[in-house]
Design an enzyme around this catalytic site. Structure first.
Site, PDB file in Angstrom:
ATOM      1  N   LYS A 192       1.964  -0.664  -1.498  1.00 45.34           N
ATOM      2  CA  LYS A 192       0.792  -0.210  -0.730  1.00 45.34           C
ATOM      3  C   LYS A 192       0.823  -0.773   0.717  1.00 45.34           C
ATOM      4  CE  LYS A 192      -3.958  -1.133  -0.619  1.00 45.34           C
ATOM      5  NZ  LYS A 192      -5.141  -1.501  -1.219  1.00 45.34           N
ATOM      6  N   GLY A 225     -10.231   4.901  -1.774  1.00 42.78           N
ATOM      7  CA  GLY A 225      -9.020   5.346  -1.261  1.00 42.78           C
ATOM      8  C   GLY A 225      -7.794   4.638  -1.927  1.00 42.78           C
ATOM      9  N   THR A 226      -7.691   3.628  -2.346  1.00 45.96           N
ATOM     10  CA  THR A 226      -6.493   3.050  -3.034  1.00 45.96           C
ATOM     11  C   THR A 226      -6.297   3.533  -4.547  1.00 45.96           C
ATOM     12  OG1 THR A 226      -6.908   0.962  -1.852  1.00 45.96           O
ATOM     13  CG2 THR A 226      -5.714   0.894  -3.751  1.00 45.96           C
TER      14      THR A 226
HETATM   15  C1  R5P Z   1      -7.091  -4.417  -2.059  1.00 51.94           C
HETATM   16  O1  R5P Z   1      -6.405  -5.540  -1.752  1.00 51.94           O
HETATM   17  C2  R5P Z   1      -8.098  -4.450  -3.181  1.00 51.94           C
HETATM   18  O2  R5P Z   1      -7.642  -5.105  -4.174  1.00 51.94           O
HETATM   19  C3  R5P Z   1      -8.486  -2.996  -3.666  1.00 51.94           C
HETATM   20  O3  R5P Z   1      -7.504  -2.346  -3.840  1.00 51.94           O
HETATM   21  C4  R5P Z   1      -9.346  -2.245  -2.335  1.00 51.94           C
HETATM   22  O4  R5P Z   1      -9.983  -3.179  -1.442  1.00 51.94           O
HETATM   23  C5  R5P Z   1      -9.855  -0.953  -2.534  1.00 51.94           C
HETATM   24  O5  R5P Z   1     -10.587  -0.469  -1.571  1.00 51.94           O
HETATM   25  P1  R5P Z   1     -10.470   0.899  -1.297  1.00 51.94           P
HETATM   26  O6  R5P Z   1     -11.252   1.557  -2.417  1.00 51.94           O
HETATM   27  O7  R5P Z   1     -11.380   1.044  -0.114  1.00 51.94           O
HETATM   28  O8  R5P Z   1      -9.259   1.415  -1.064  1.00 51.94           O
END
Ligand code: R5P
Length: 302
Positions: A192, A225-226
């Protein structure tokens, strides 16, 4: 032993107090019209041991200050020992400078917390193993992963038909830990990248084979989002059943809607943050960390 509950997280506070069989005291928190806050612990806690539970959840800046005020009032009241359980440590993603000229939010939060005489901090599933090294106060880390493992076992008969997926390489350690709690199902990490200015996420390659059932594992869902990108990625790779598991349900913005509308079967989270009713959605299931926190706290009761 006194337990100071978190008024913004009464369900976890109650579940925790019930397991430890200690009465909960709610701090008096008064917010003035200008936003300033005054905290008071009315009970006499002089020379008493105290357990405090409070997440640094949204709105995080308010909760950092509220936590500092509660700690200040405990210290001024003469508590002999303070054990602070912080199920969700806001600012944990801001643990170093990603670009020159940036502030380091976690360092500020750490300085505030460590300006009090705390015997132990308890955190749940920290964003990074490096966080423990930043603190000088003893830290205990509690995990929801054993409950995630139990849930996976209840959902699938053949663990070899399962792949545990991390939506980023940084989460590989987490999925490997979960895999070791099960019969070692395969693990995969997707590559990612996030644009630091816009926050846009791009998922690239992954190494390894995806089985017909995949569980996407992360430490938190913030904007969603992730998680939603990872779910769509797996759906595009013909995965038949996709489940999501993330410890901290920050659920900011449209996260709940995005997840409900995605091709995920269910989204499992821990109760490290109280979820407003308006943010709950049919595919969401909340698992309680109260038992694990109580296990950690039992030694302080002696
Ligand atoms: C990132 O390094 C974390 O492990 C999460 O994947 C991230 O913080 C999730 O954030 P969002 O839901 O805004 O994509």
């Amino acid at each position: 032993m006194y337990f100071i509950s978190d008024p913004s997280h009464s369900s976890l506070s109650q579940a925790f107090a019930k397991r430890l069989k200690i009465p909960a005291i709610s701090p008096e928190i008064h917010r003035f019209p200008d936003g300033e806050t005054r905290v008071r612990i009315a009970e006499d806690i002089a020379s008493k041991k105290v357990i405090l539970l409070k997440s640094i959840c949204p709105p995080v800046n308010d909760h950092v200050m509220e936590l500092a005020l509660v700690l200040d009032s405990l210290q001024r009241s003469g508590a002999s020992e303070i054990h602070a359980i912080i199920p969700y440590l806001g600012y944990s993603r801001a643990l170093h400078q990603f670009r020159t000229g940036e502030s380091v939010g976690l360092d500020i939060v750490r300085k505030i917390l460590e300006s009090f005489h705390i015997s132990t901090f308890v955190f749940v599933d920290l964003h990074s193993i490096k966080i423990k090294e930043l603190f000088t106060t003893p830290i205990e880390e509690v995990s929801i992963l054993p409950l995630f493992a139990k849930t996976i076992r209840s959902l699938v008969d053949d663990l070899l038909s399962v792949t545990l997926v991390s939506p980023d390489k940084g989460g590989l350690r987490r999925v490997e830990m979960l895999s070791s709690l099960l019969a070692k199902p395969s693990v995969v990490a997707i590559d990612k990248t996030r644009d630091l200015s816009s926050g846009d996420i791009k998922l690239g390659d992954m190494r390894g084979k995806l089985n017909e059932t995949c569980f996407v594992i992360d430490d938190m869902i913030s904007t969603g989002g992730t998680m939603v990108e990872a779910i769509n990625y797996l759906a595009n790779h013909k995965v038949k059943k996709i489940y999501a598991m993330a410890t901290h349900p920050v659920l900011s913005g449209k996260a709940s809607h995005l997840l409900q509308d995605s091709p995920v079967e269910k989204v499992f989270v821990a109760d490290t943050i109280e979820i407003e009713d308006s943010k709950k959605f049919p595919k969401l299931e909340i698992l309680s960390i109260a038992g694990e926190l109580a296990k950690s706290a039992k030694s302080w009761l002696k």
